[in-house]
Design a protein around this motif. Structure first.
Motif, PDB file in Angstrom:
ATOM      1  N   VAL A 109       0.969  -1.044   0.099  1.00  0.00           N
ATOM      2  CA  VAL A 109      -0.049  -0.006  -0.097  1.00  0.00           C
ATOM      3  C   VAL A 109       0.866   1.276  -0.048  1.00  0.00           C
ATOM      4  O   VAL A 109       1.796   1.519   0.981  1.00  0.00           O
ATOM      5  CB  VAL A 109      -1.017   0.142   1.222  1.00  0.00           C
ATOM      6  CG1 VAL A 109      -1.765   1.264   1.198  1.00  0.00           C
ATOM      7  CG2 VAL A 109      -1.801  -1.294   1.300  1.00  0.00           C
ATOM      8  N   ASN A 110       0.686   2.012  -1.039  1.00  0.00           N
ATOM      9  CA  ASN A 110       1.489   3.281  -1.128  1.00  0.00           C
ATOM     10  C   ASN A 110       0.994   4.242  -0.267  1.00  0.00           C
ATOM     11  O   ASN A 110       0.038   4.696  -0.285  1.00  0.00           O
ATOM     12  CB  ASN A 110       1.425   3.666  -2.479  1.00  0.00           C
ATOM     13  CG  ASN A 110       2.433   4.911  -2.738  1.00  0.00           C
ATOM     14  OD1 ASN A 110       2.764   5.852  -1.796  1.00  0.00           O
ATOM     15  ND2 ASN A 110       3.302   5.084  -3.764  1.00  0.00           N
ATOM     16  N   THR A 111       1.741   4.975   0.664  1.00  0.00           N
ATOM     17  CA  THR A 111       1.418   5.786   1.858  1.00  0.00           C
ATOM     18  C   THR A 111       1.736   7.254   1.553  1.00  0.00           C
ATOM     19  O   THR A 111       1.761   8.228   2.335  1.00  0.00           O
ATOM     20  CB  THR A 111       1.418   5.267   3.166  1.00  0.00           C
ATOM     21  OG1 THR A 111       2.744   5.181   3.346  1.00  0.00           O
ATOM     22  CG2 THR A 111       0.548   3.977   3.507  1.00  0.00           C
ATOM     23  N   THR A 112       2.540   7.592   0.724  1.00  0.00           N
ATOM     24  CA  THR A 112       3.026   8.633   0.308  1.00  0.00           C
ATOM     25  C   THR A 112       1.912   9.735  -0.116  1.00  0.00           C
ATOM     26  O   THR A 112       0.990   9.731  -0.856  1.00  0.00           O
ATOM     27  CB  THR A 112       3.924   8.594  -0.939  1.00  0.00           C
ATOM     28  OG1 THR A 112       4.954   7.627  -0.707  1.00  0.00           O
ATOM     29  CG2 THR A 112       4.571   9.911  -1.335  1.00  0.00           C
ATOM     30  N   SER A 113       2.397  11.005   0.353  1.00  0.00           N
ATOM     31  CA  SER A 113       1.300  12.097   0.230  1.00  0.00           C
ATOM     32  C   SER A 113       1.839  12.883  -0.940  1.00  0.00           C
ATOM     33  O   SER A 113       3.170  13.465  -0.751  1.00  0.00           O
ATOM     34  CB  SER A 113       1.300  12.920   1.616  1.00  0.00           C
ATOM     35  OG  SER A 113       0.686  12.387   2.921  1.00  0.00           O
ATOM     36  N   GLY A 114       1.409  13.144  -1.963  1.00  0.00           N
ATOM     37  CA  GLY A 114       1.637  13.673  -3.099  1.00  0.00           C
ATOM     38  C   GLY A 114       2.514  12.826  -4.280  1.00  0.00           C
ATOM     39  O   GLY A 114       2.350  11.425  -3.917  1.00  0.00           O
ATOM     40  N   SER A 115       2.979  12.989  -4.982  1.00  0.00           N
ATOM     41  CA  SER A 115       3.589  12.425  -6.161  1.00  0.00           C
ATOM     42  C   SER A 115       4.943  11.866  -5.799  1.00  0.00           C
ATOM     43  O   SER A 115       5.152  10.822  -6.182  1.00  0.00           O
ATOM     44  CB  SER A 115       3.660  13.259  -7.397  1.00  0.00           C
ATOM     45  OG  SER A 115       4.465  14.314  -7.082  1.00  0.00           O
ATOM     46  N   SER A 116       5.638  12.493  -4.949  1.00  0.00           N
ATOM     47  CA  SER A 116       6.859  11.940  -4.519  1.00  0.00           C
ATOM     48  C   SER A 116       7.331  12.454  -3.091  1.00  0.00           C
ATOM     49  O   SER A 116       6.755  13.270  -2.565  1.00  0.00           O
ATOM     50  CB  SER A 116       7.981  12.403  -5.594  1.00  0.00           C
ATOM     51  OG  SER A 116       7.819  13.843  -5.321  1.00  0.00           O
ATOM     52  N   SER A 117       8.346  11.764  -2.635  1.00  0.00           N
ATOM     53  CA  SER A 117       8.955  12.178  -1.361  1.00  0.00           C
ATOM     54  C   SER A 117      10.278  12.326  -1.353  1.00  0.00           C
ATOM     55  O   SER A 117      11.093  11.314  -2.090  1.00  0.00           O
ATOM     56  CB  SER A 117       8.357  11.284  -0.407  1.00  0.00           C
ATOM     57  OG  SER A 117       8.782  11.891   1.025  1.00  0.00           O
ATOM     58  N   VAL A 118      11.159  12.982  -0.482  1.00  0.00           N
ATOM     59  CA  VAL A 118      12.458  12.952  -0.275  1.00  0.00           C
ATOM     60  C   VAL A 118      12.844  12.389   1.117  1.00  0.00           C
ATOM     61  O   VAL A 118      12.310  12.701   2.066  1.00  0.00           O
ATOM     62  CB  VAL A 118      13.195  14.368  -0.531  1.00  0.00           C
ATOM     63  CG1 VAL A 118      14.369  14.174  -0.303  1.00  0.00           C
ATOM     64  CG2 VAL A 118      12.741  14.917  -1.816  1.00  0.00           C
ATOM     65  N   LEU A 119      13.799  11.265   1.027  1.00  0.00           N
ATOM     66  CA  LEU A 119      14.062  10.755   2.356  1.00  0.00           C
ATOM     67  C   LEU A 119      15.182  11.466   2.751  1.00  0.00           C
ATOM     68  O   LEU A 119      16.189  11.052   2.297  1.00  0.00           O
ATOM     69  CB  LEU A 119      14.375   9.155   1.887  1.00  0.00           C
ATOM     70  CG  LEU A 119      13.262   8.404   1.001  1.00  0.00           C
ATOM     71  CD1 LEU A 119      13.808   6.957   0.840  1.00  0.00           C
ATOM     72  CD2 LEU A 119      11.883   8.755   1.678  1.00  0.00           C
ATOM     73  N   GLY A 120      15.163  11.974   3.943  1.00  0.00           N
ATOM     74  CA  GLY A 120      16.327  12.566   4.640  1.00  0.00           C
ATOM     75  C   GLY A 120      16.773  13.888   4.061  1.00  0.00           C
ATOM     76  O   GLY A 120      17.634  14.192   4.048  1.00  0.00           O
ATOM     77  N   GLY A 121      15.988  14.231   3.146  1.00  0.00           N
ATOM     78  CA  GLY A 121      16.409  15.634   2.495  1.00  0.00           C
ATOM     79  C   GLY A 121      17.075  15.654   1.144  1.00  0.00           C
ATOM     80  O   GLY A 121      16.577  15.996   0.191  1.00  0.00           O
ATOM     81  N   THR A 122      18.092  14.947   1.085  1.00  0.00           N
ATOM     82  CA  THR A 122      19.028  15.138   0.035  1.00  0.00           C
ATOM     83  C   THR A 122      19.507  13.680  -0.292  1.00  0.00           C
ATOM     84  O   THR A 122      20.347  13.593  -1.248  1.00  0.00           O
ATOM     85  CB  THR A 122      20.177  16.030   0.001  1.00  0.00           C
ATOM     86  OG1 THR A 122      20.775  15.707   1.132  1.00  0.00           O
ATOM     87  CG2 THR A 122      19.592  17.520   0.249  1.00  0.00           C
ATOM     88  N   PHE A 123      19.373  12.653   0.307  1.00  0.00           N
ATOM     89  CA  PHE A 123      20.089  11.286   0.438  1.00  0.00           C
ATOM     90  C   PHE A 123      19.399  10.404  -0.594  1.00  0.00           C
ATOM     91  O   PHE A 123      20.136   9.480  -1.206  1.00  0.00           O
ATOM     92  CB  PHE A 123      20.453  10.886   1.629  1.00  0.00           C
ATOM     93  CG  PHE A 123      20.989  11.769   2.348  1.00  0.00           C
ATOM     94  CD1 PHE A 123      22.548  12.070   1.907  1.00  0.00           C
ATOM     95  CD2 PHE A 123      20.711  12.630   3.556  1.00  0.00           C
ATOM     96  CE1 PHE A 123      23.306  12.872   2.888  1.00  0.00           C
ATOM     97  CE2 PHE A 123      21.421  13.422   4.183  1.00  0.00           C
ATOM     98  CZ  PHE A 123      22.788  13.768   3.662  1.00  0.00           C
ATOM     99  N   ALA A 124      18.281  10.389  -0.659  1.00  0.00           N
ATOM    100  CA  ALA A 124      17.472   9.407  -1.688  1.00  0.00           C
ATOM    101  C   ALA A 124      15.961   9.837  -1.619  1.00  0.00           C
ATOM    102  O   ALA A 124      15.516  10.202  -0.948  1.00  0.00           O
ATOM    103  CB  ALA A 124      17.268   7.981  -0.922  1.00  0.00           C
ATOM    104  N   SER A 125      15.637  10.098  -3.101  1.00  0.00           N
ATOM    105  CA  SER A 125      14.161  10.344  -3.116  1.00  0.00           C
ATOM    106  C   SER A 125      13.397   8.996  -3.466  1.00  0.00           C
ATOM    107  O   SER A 125      13.823   7.871  -3.988  1.00  0.00           O
ATOM    108  CB  SER A 125      14.095  11.283  -4.381  1.00  0.00           C
ATOM    109  OG  SER A 125      14.679  10.508  -5.651  1.00  0.00           O
ATOM    110  N   GLY A 126      12.140   9.013  -3.331  1.00  0.00           N
ATOM    111  CA  GLY A 126      11.200   7.938  -3.427  1.00  0.00           C
ATOM    112  C   GLY A 126       9.722   7.993  -2.728  1.00  0.00           C
ATOM    113  O   GLY A 126       9.340   9.033  -2.927  1.00  0.00           O
ATOM    114  N   TYR A 127       9.326   6.868  -2.316  1.00  0.00           N
ATOM    115  CA  TYR A 127       8.041   6.946  -1.888  1.00  0.00           C
ATOM    116  C   TYR A 127       7.894   6.137  -0.529  1.00  0.00           C
ATOM    117  O   TYR A 127       8.628   5.275  -0.344  1.00  0.00           O
ATOM    118  CB  TYR A 127       7.275   6.600  -2.824  1.00  0.00           C
ATOM    119  CG  TYR A 127       7.329   5.262  -3.278  1.00  0.00           C
ATOM    120  CD1 TYR A 127       6.810   3.970  -3.094  1.00  0.00           C
ATOM    121  CD2 TYR A 127       8.166   5.083  -4.366  1.00  0.00           C
ATOM    122  CE1 TYR A 127       7.039   2.758  -3.472  1.00  0.00           C
ATOM    123  CE2 TYR A 127       8.447   3.798  -5.020  1.00  0.00           C
ATOM    124  CZ  TYR A 127       7.943   2.818  -4.683  1.00  0.00           C
ATOM    125  OH  TYR A 127       8.127   1.527  -5.379  1.00  0.00           O
TER     126      TYR A 127
END
Length: 409
Positions: A109-127
């Motif tokens: 189940v995808n729980t991301t709010s919006g189209s994308s998210s950034v993990l820890g600010g600058t280190f990895a993007s994803g969901y």
């Protein structure tokens, strides 16, 4: 180094309140089984690079096999997406391959709010998402299975650390922002339990194999029998204000070959974080100067290594909770330099002077002790959880010869 590892997931998930108790119900010694169920989850180790300890696991339905690096600092599960890309010179996505295919799991189940998210600010993007997670035991009846485990899925891991053989991160960290979705918080909520304990027993690498046994996670209790020289645990409360190092404990003192080491300013309590992710003990340069400088040992500023004679043994000890814990002398060096009699020490200096107050006790220290991570519901903490750490010295022969697994190259 500190920020790039521990800030990575410091704000991953939303918090939720837990019902509380104010007294930590510490495990009995030397054997304790929590709610009556303890699972012995085997760890493996990749005998290359940095000696990564990983937990054989599976994620999704049908299950997709993943080897997840053990971390005490990261507060949850992190896996690469099967389509992950990386623009850095260290292609983390390629190292993590094949990654997790969320679309192939019927329970994701995808729980991301919006189209994308950034993990820890600058280190990895994803969901973000939830899915069924399985930590593999020695048999199917010994698996730890939990539905709706929160996880972070990286689609771009340009700044994400990786180690050989790893396909993600199994984090036992906690955070004021994400307790309910951390691995330990989820275990408390799925009982529901008032408290929960994880025993950690790391083994030495066996370089005769590409991968070997890395030890055991006692999931749900403590088992010191045959693992501890004393049969007792020394318990310390965790400094929960150290949000980037969620398992930080007071360090009372250090000594090297019988000499006391000055730790910072007089009267200032120094904190040491426990993190098996690092195959090193990383100390302030003011401390390593006392250890190595008095011996006339050489330091490489380009490689950030101290070099020590391979044929000598050194005794490094840490006093924690009033108890002295010895690093195994055979674990003081990791590899020899070609055509020399010098080895790289497992004790490093921080290169960034802003980290002068940080003591990180990594895998060399954790191999010398049995560690118990104990969490309990608490109304006195901001995230509803209390934490204590138990340490017990394993049998260490301080006059032993260097370990046979010290490797060349």
């Amino acid at each position: 180094m500190r920020k790039s590892l521990f800030f990575l997931l410091a704000t991953l998930f939303a918090s939720s309140a837990l019902s509380a108790t104010t007294t930590p119900p510490l495990p009995e010694q030397p054997s304790y089984r929590g709610d009556g169920t303890i699972l012995d989850l085997p760890l493996r180790i990749v005998n290359s690079g940095a000696f990564s300890y990983f937990l054989p696991s599976a994620l999704g339905t049908p299950p997709q096999s993943l080897n997840l690096t053990l971390s005490f600092g990261i507060p949850g599960l992190v896996v690469p997406d099967s389509s992950c890309i990386s623009d850095s010179e260290f292609d983390a996505c390629q190292q993590f391959a094949p990654g997790f295919n969320a679309s192939a799991s019927s329970t994701f189940v995808n729980t991301t709010s919006g189209s994308s998210s950034v993990l820890g600010g600058t280190f990895a993007s994803g969901y973000y998402g939830n899915d069924t997670f399985t930590a593999l035991g020695n048999s199917s009846s010994e698996n730890y299975v939990v539905a709706n485990q929160a996880l972070s899925v990286a689609t771009d891991a340009s700044g994400l650390f990786y180690y050989d053989g790893s396909q993600g991160i199994f984090g036992l960290g906690t955070s004021s922002a994400n307790l309910s979705s951390s691995v330990l918080g989820n275990r408390l909520n799925n009982g529901p339990l008032a408290f929960f304990t994880v025993g950690v027993d790391l083994e030495d690498p066996d370089l005769s194999q590409s991968t070997s046994s890395g030890g055991t996670l006692n999931w749900g209790g403590v088992d010191l029998e045959g693992r501890s020289s004393s049969g007792n645990l020394t318990w310390m409360a965790v400094n929960q204000s150290e949000t980037l190092d969620p398992w930080s404990i007071p360090l009372d003192g250090m000594d090297f070959d019988g000499r006391s080491i000055q730790l910072g300013a007089d009267g200032v309590v120094q904190m040491a974080s426990l993190e098996p992710w690092f195959n090193a003990v990383v100390l302030p340069s003011s401390v390593t100067d006392q250890i190595f400088g008095a011996q006339g040992m050489n330091y490489s500023s380009t490689e950030n290594y101290w070099f020590v004679p391979c044929d000598q043994l050194y005794r490094l000890s840490f006093t924690i909770g009033g108890t002295r814990f010895n690093l195994d002398p055979g674990d003081f060096a990791t590899s020899s330099l070609p055509n020399t009699t010098m080895c790289r020490s497992t004790v490093y200096s921080w290169t960034d002077r802003s980290t002068e107050d940080i003591y990180r006790l990594g895998a060399p220290f954790l191999r010398a002790v049995y560690t118990a991570l104990h969490v309990y519901r608490s109304e006195d903490s901001s995230n509803g959880i209390g934490q204590v750490v138990g340490l017990s010295q394993k049998a260490v022969n301080v006059t032993s010869s260097p370990r046979s697994w010290v490797r060349s190259g």
